[in-house]
Design an enzyme around this catalytic site. Sequence first.
Site, PDB file in Angstrom:
ATOM      1  N   ASP A 246       0.851  -1.192   0.000  1.00 40.76           N
ATOM      2  CA  ASP A 246       0.000   0.000   0.000  1.00 40.76           C
ATOM      3  C   ASP A 246       0.892   1.248   0.000  1.00 40.76           C
ATOM      4  O   ASP A 246       1.747   1.392   0.888  1.00 40.76           O
ATOM      5  CB  ASP A 246      -0.887  -0.025   1.259  1.00 40.76           C
TER       6      ASP A 246
ATOM      7  N   HIS B 161     -10.619  14.541  -9.203  1.00 37.82           N
ATOM      8  CA  HIS B 161      -9.797  15.301 -10.141  1.00 37.82           C
ATOM      9  C   HIS B 161      -8.910  16.293  -9.397  1.00 37.82           C
ATOM     10  O   HIS B 161      -7.768  16.548  -9.789  1.00 37.82           O
ATOM     11  CB  HIS B 161     -10.691  16.022 -11.161  1.00 37.82           C
TER      12      HIS B 161
ATOM     13  N   LYS C  47      -5.675  14.816  -8.318  1.00 36.78           N
ATOM     14  CA  LYS C  47      -4.675  14.734  -9.393  1.00 36.78           C
ATOM     15  C   LYS C  47      -3.958  16.073  -9.567  1.00 36.78           C
ATOM     16  O   LYS C  47      -2.775  16.119  -9.877  1.00 36.78           O
ATOM     17  CB  LYS C  47      -5.350  14.346 -10.710  1.00 36.78           C
TER      18      LYS C  47
ATOM     19  N   ARG D 208     -19.674   1.693 -20.690  1.00 43.10           N
ATOM     20  CA  ARG D 208     -21.046   1.589 -20.160  1.00 43.10           C
ATOM     21  C   ARG D 208     -22.068   1.531 -21.295  1.00 43.10           C
ATOM     22  O   ARG D 208     -22.989   0.708 -21.273  1.00 43.10           O
ATOM     23  CB  ARG D 208     -21.322   2.787 -19.250  1.00 43.10           C
TER      24      ARG D 208
HETATM   25  N1  LIG Z   1      -9.514   4.351 -16.650  1.00 44.41           N
HETATM   26  C1  LIG Z   1      -9.518   5.573 -17.187  1.00 44.41           C
HETATM   27  O1  LIG Z   1     -10.344   5.891 -18.077  1.00 44.41           O
HETATM   28  C2  LIG Z   1      -8.533   6.598 -16.738  1.00 44.41           C
HETATM   29  C3  LIG Z   1      -8.533   7.857 -17.354  1.00 44.41           C
HETATM   30  C4  LIG Z   1      -7.622   8.821 -16.956  1.00 44.41           C
HETATM   31  C5  LIG Z   1      -6.706   8.533 -15.950  1.00 44.41           C
HETATM   32  N2  LIG Z   1      -6.719   7.309 -15.354  1.00 44.41           N
HETATM   33  C6  LIG Z   1      -5.759   7.050 -14.278  1.00 44.41           C
HETATM   34  O2  LIG Z   1      -5.055   5.861 -14.539  1.00 44.41           O
HETATM   35  C7  LIG Z   1      -4.787   5.174 -13.306  1.00 44.41           C
HETATM   36  C8  LIG Z   1      -5.285   3.752 -13.411  1.00 44.41           C
HETATM   37  O3  LIG Z   1      -6.682   3.753 -13.697  1.00 44.41           O
HETATM   38  P1  LIG Z   1      -7.480   2.392 -13.766  1.00 44.41           P
HETATM   39  O4  LIG Z   1      -8.681   2.650 -14.592  1.00 44.41           O
HETATM   40  O5  LIG Z   1      -6.567   1.285 -14.131  1.00 44.41           O
HETATM   41  O6  LIG Z   1      -7.946   2.250 -12.227  1.00 44.41           O
HETATM   42  P2  LIG Z   1      -8.186   0.925 -11.369  1.00 44.41           P
HETATM   43  O7  LIG Z   1      -9.022   1.336 -10.202  1.00 44.41           O
HETATM   44  O8  LIG Z   1      -8.669  -0.174 -12.224  1.00 44.41           O
HETATM   45  O9  LIG Z   1      -6.710   0.568 -10.878  1.00 44.41           O
HETATM   46  C9  LIG Z   1      -6.039   1.285  -9.881  1.00 44.41           C
HETATM   47  C10 LIG Z   1      -5.295   0.282  -9.027  1.00 44.41           C
HETATM   48  O10 LIG Z   1      -4.544   0.984  -8.026  1.00 44.41           O
HETATM   49  C11 LIG Z   1      -4.628   0.275  -6.806  1.00 44.41           C
HETATM   50  N3  LIG Z   1      -4.415   1.209  -5.700  1.00 44.41           N
HETATM   51  C12 LIG Z   1      -5.157   2.287  -5.378  1.00 44.41           C
HETATM   52  N4  LIG Z   1      -4.644   2.887  -4.291  1.00 44.41           N
HETATM   53  C13 LIG Z   1      -3.538   2.194  -3.940  1.00 44.41           C
HETATM   54  C14 LIG Z   1      -2.575   2.352  -2.909  1.00 44.41           C
HETATM   55  N5  LIG Z   1      -2.669   3.316  -1.985  1.00 44.41           N
HETATM   56  N6  LIG Z   1      -1.537   1.475  -2.853  1.00 44.41           N
HETATM   57  C15 LIG Z   1      -1.442   0.464  -3.774  1.00 44.41           C
HETATM   58  N7  LIG Z   1      -2.338   0.277  -4.757  1.00 44.41           N
HETATM   59  C16 LIG Z   1      -3.383   1.141  -4.835  1.00 44.41           C
HETATM   60  C17 LIG Z   1      -6.015  -0.351  -6.823  1.00 44.41           C
HETATM   61  O11 LIG Z   1      -6.109  -1.487  -5.976  1.00 44.41           O
HETATM   62  C18 LIG Z   1      -6.222  -0.676  -8.284  1.00 44.41           C
HETATM   63  O12 LIG Z   1      -5.881  -2.009  -8.587  1.00 44.41           O
HETATM   64  C19 LIG Z   1      -5.462   5.978 -12.209  1.00 44.41           C
HETATM   65  O13 LIG Z   1      -4.514   6.780 -11.552  1.00 44.41           O
HETATM   66  C20 LIG Z   1      -6.454   6.829 -12.950  1.00 44.41           C
HETATM   67  O14 LIG Z   1      -6.708   8.039 -12.282  1.00 44.41           O
HETATM   68  C21 LIG Z   1      -7.609   6.346 -15.731  1.00 44.41           C
END
Ligand SMILES: NC(=O)c1ccc[n+]([C@@H]2O[C@H](COP(=O)([O-])OP(=O)(O)OC[C@H]3O[C@@H](n4cnc5c(N)ncnc54)[C@H](O)[C@@H]3O)[C@@H](O)[C@H]2O)c1
Length: 404
Positions: A74, A182, A185, A241
């Site tokens: 974590d 947001h 970020k 979705r």
């Molecule tokens: N999916 C999208 O459309 C999208 C768009 C823009 C930006 N992002 C960014 O990309 C990244 C990944 O997105 P995603 O869709 O794969 O999300 P996701 O929720 O599927 O994956 C994120 C992973 O991070 C892990 N995690 C969260 N907090 C943690 C911590 N403190 N320590 C260890 N692990 C932790 C979670 O368990 C999860 O497996 C994110 O930062 C998200 O903001 C995603």
Amino acid sequence: MRVIVLGADGYLGWPTSMHLSARGHDVVAVDSLVRRRWDTVCGTHSLLPIARMERRVARWKAVTGRTIEWVKLDLRNRADLTELITRYRPDAVVHFAEQRSAPYSMIGAAQAVETQYNNVIGTLNLLFALRESAPTCHLVKLGTMGEYGTPNIDIEEGFIEIEHNGRRDRLPYPKQPGSFYHLSKVHDSHNIMFACRIWGLRSTDLNQGVVYGAQTPETELHPELRTRFDYDDIWGTVLNRYCVQAAIGRPLTVYGRGGQTRGFIEIRDTVRCIELTVENPPQPGEYRVFNQFTEQFSVGELAERVRAARRVHGLETRIEHVPNPRTEAEEHYYNAKHQKLIDLGLQPHYLQDTLIESVIQLVEAHRHRVRPETIDPRVSWRDGARGRLARPKARRPAAAGSAA
Ligand SMILES: NC(=O)c1ccc[n+]([C@@H]2O[C@H](COP(=O)([O-])OP(=O)(O)OC[C@H]3O[C@@H](n4cnc5c(N)ncnc54)[C@H](O)[C@@H]3O)[C@@H](O)[C@H]2O)c1
């Protein structure tokens, strides 16, 4: 290169881990698995069944002969994180590990605090760990296009030339984020830029658009290598979705007037963008920003695209406008630059009807797992979910067939 992927159990982290490993990089996959817990809290799940991390890395080894090392950790635990960075001394860290749902962050005070604590403190811990043990490591941080909001001028890639009272400067582009997620970020971006300026760390902040799609060449090698696919009101991204709604014969629900325009990117391009960024690091002390998306659409246009893709197969899909749970402009100017990754060699996969159809077919194969009661919005930007997200009552799955 030795690359640590943080958030490797997630939608993007797992395909990226495999992609980088397939390119010959030495990958350490790290995650706290908190996302699986958040699913339980929200009554949500991945439409595609996903294997545990131990199974995934074992299957990857069996199929490709390559090793991905799996570490449960974590980011909020600074001692563990520092020990990890000291042990592996990576060339690059790709940081996906955040709470990434805007609706989740708007449920109430507890979730807003949890989101900002998890994201901002996790990233801050990482910055200190890098300063201490791997100061030349390249931090590749996932930000979001949502940091910019929807200004009435063109959106630049991170910085803007400004002339003010006869003087000029190149300054960080103004941020107008639309949720506590947001905002987290934006706080990260400021902390990272500061760490680069003060300590000489190097980082690329990838302001990513909304991702769609479920398949990369690596996820298709074996069912246990699939990545998660979210379609619900909390975690589902809009096009995914719509594909689920189309597959179960429901109307595509467009929030409000549908003129909300955003940058979008297919998942195959996401993993390629990360590869290009990792392999082209910035200079020591440099903080750079890439806008990581390939096309922009309004959410109304996307619904029309899904309807058109269905029509090719003689299927009629309804589009329904529902009250917008978010507080956001529903008609606005939007023109965001996205040149830097193209300059590095990205060849975008633009949205094709065939891709929409392939996602819908994938959903249809798992239609029995769809929980229709999780699709309609349960969180409003003004009222939250009264502090707590009530788990939806299970209803019978929608009838088969997608024609209306
Ligand atoms: N999916 C999208 O459309 C999208 C768009 C823009 C930006 N992002 C960014 O990309 C990244 C990944 O997105 P995603 O869709 O794969 O999300 P996701 O929720 O599927 O994956 C994120 C992973 O991070 C892990 N995690 C969260 N907090 C943690 C911590 N403190 N320590 C260890 N692990 C932790 C979670 O368990 C999860 O497996 C994110 O930062 C998200 O903001 C995603």
